[in-house]
Design a protein around this motif. Structure first.
Motif, PDB file in Angstrom:
ATOM      1  N   PHE A 289     -13.796   5.262   5.362  1.00 38.60           N
ATOM      2  CA  PHE A 289     -14.169   3.850   5.337  1.00 38.60           C
ATOM      3  C   PHE A 289     -15.669   3.722   5.613  1.00 38.60           C
ATOM      4  O   PHE A 289     -16.370   2.913   5.005  1.00 38.60           O
ATOM      5  N   LEU A 290     -16.148   4.558   6.553  1.00 37.84           N
ATOM      6  CA  LEU A 290     -17.595   4.699   6.799  1.00 37.84           C
ATOM      7  C   LEU A 290     -17.883   6.186   6.862  1.00 37.84           C
ATOM      8  O   LEU A 290     -17.277   6.887   7.684  1.00 37.84           O
ATOM      9  N   ASN A 291     -18.771   6.671   6.005  1.00 42.85           N
ATOM     10  CA  ASN A 291     -19.019   8.111   6.039  1.00 42.85           C
ATOM     11  C   ASN A 291     -20.099   8.465   7.061  1.00 42.85           C
ATOM     12  O   ASN A 291     -20.784   7.591   7.601  1.00 42.85           O
TER      13      ASN A 291
ATOM     14  N   ILE B 248     -15.339   7.439   9.881  1.00 42.42           N
ATOM     15  CA  ILE B 248     -14.277   6.471  10.222  1.00 42.42           C
ATOM     16  C   ILE B 248     -13.320   6.360   9.041  1.00 42.42           C
ATOM     17  O   ILE B 248     -13.748   6.158   7.906  1.00 42.42           O
ATOM     18  N   SER B 249     -12.025   6.503   9.350  1.00 38.66           N
ATOM     19  CA  SER B 249     -10.999   6.354   8.320  1.00 38.66           C
ATOM     20  C   SER B 249      -9.974   5.307   8.741  1.00 38.66           C
ATOM     21  O   SER B 249      -9.781   5.085   9.934  1.00 38.66           O
ATOM     22  N   ILE B 250      -9.308   4.736   7.754  1.00 44.75           N
ATOM     23  CA  ILE B 250      -8.213   3.811   8.065  1.00 44.75           C
ATOM     24  C   ILE B 250      -6.947   4.632   8.288  1.00 44.75           C
ATOM     25  O   ILE B 250      -6.656   5.547   7.523  1.00 44.75           O
ATOM     26  N   PHE B 251      -6.253   4.295   9.367  1.00 45.03           N
ATOM     27  CA  PHE B 251      -5.069   5.056   9.740  1.00 45.03           C
ATOM     28  C   PHE B 251      -3.809   4.313   9.314  1.00 45.03           C
ATOM     29  O   PHE B 251      -3.693   3.101   9.509  1.00 45.03           O
ATOM     30  N   LYS B 252      -2.861   5.089   8.723  1.00 46.99           N
ATOM     31  CA  LYS B 252      -1.555   4.490   8.391  1.00 46.99           C
ATOM     32  C   LYS B 252      -0.477   5.352   9.022  1.00 46.99           C
ATOM     33  O   LYS B 252      -0.517   6.576   8.879  1.00 46.99           O
ATOM     34  N   GLU B 253       0.448   4.695   9.697  1.00 47.29           N
ATOM     35  CA  GLU B 253       1.555   5.450  10.267  1.00 47.29           C
ATOM     36  C   GLU B 253       2.430   5.951   9.133  1.00 47.29           C
ATOM     37  O   GLU B 253       2.793   5.172   8.252  1.00 47.29           O
TER      38      GLU B 253
END
Ligand code: IMP
Ligand code: MG
Length: 173
Positions: free
Chosen positions: A7-9, A166-171
């Motif tokens: 999401f943000l490198n 920063i990455s988006i987390f998915k369960e």
């Protein structure tokens, strides 16, 4: 799990960190800073930003928690308190992310009682949509939507803190 591209490198992060650091350096000219990192989440942002701030500085840390996996408990626990003397100091609180704002409100009130010369807040991420506490953030890296993110110090269940982005987390189900 962590999905898709960051999401943000790492490069975007480092550019923004330097911008924030130079703004802070300008605004604190002639003052000595007591930089207080809020652990564990802020450890990476803290170590990146302090090395670019050009001002006399001492550092300290507070270990706090409010999250259980991806849910805020709303209850703040201080596991390890600041050791430095705060009275008459220019305190700069450094946090990974402001979500409800309850953690920072709690810590800010706790430190204000010790009569610092000033207290300002620098947060790497701001999830404004979820704010519950009325708290002003003086320096913000990025405003982000209401998604659970990991990496660059931020965790899910104490994991993923070491990712340099920063990455988006998915369960996963
Ligand atoms: P607040 O008290 O609700 O503002 O929560 C702040 C704390 O919750 C931060 O210091 C983080 O440690 C954690 N947190 C909030 N949102 C996230 C997220 O999206 N990922 C990882 N940790 C988060
Ligand atoms: Mg935190």
């Amino acid at each position: 799990m962590v999905t898709g591209k960051p999401f943000l490198n790492a490069e975007q992060i480092q550019i923004r960190v330097r911008e924030l650091a130079s703004k802070i350096s300008e605004e604190y000219q002639g003052k000595e800073i007591l930089a207080v990192g809020i652990l564990k989440g802020a450890f990476m942002f803290f170590s990146d930003i302090v090395r670019h701030i050009q001002a006399p500085m001492s550092i300290d840390f507070i270990t706090a928690s409010s999250y259980l996996k991806a849910q805020t408990s709303g209850e703040i626990t201080i596991h390890c308190d600041i050791r430095a003397d705060v009275e008459d100091k220019h305190v700069l609180l450094i946090e990974d992310i402001v979500d409800t704002g309850l953690t920072l409100q709690y810590i800010r009130n706790m430190l204000s009682a010790k009569k610092p010369a000033s207290i300002k807040i620098c947060a790497f991420l701001d999830k404004k949509a979820r704010r519950r506490a009325d708290i002003e953030i003086d320096y913000v890296g990025f405003e982000i939507p209401d998604k659970f993110v990991v990496g660059y110090g931020l965790d899910y269940d104490n994991k993923f803190r070491n990712l340099p982005y920063i990455s988006i987390f998915k369960e996963s189900t």
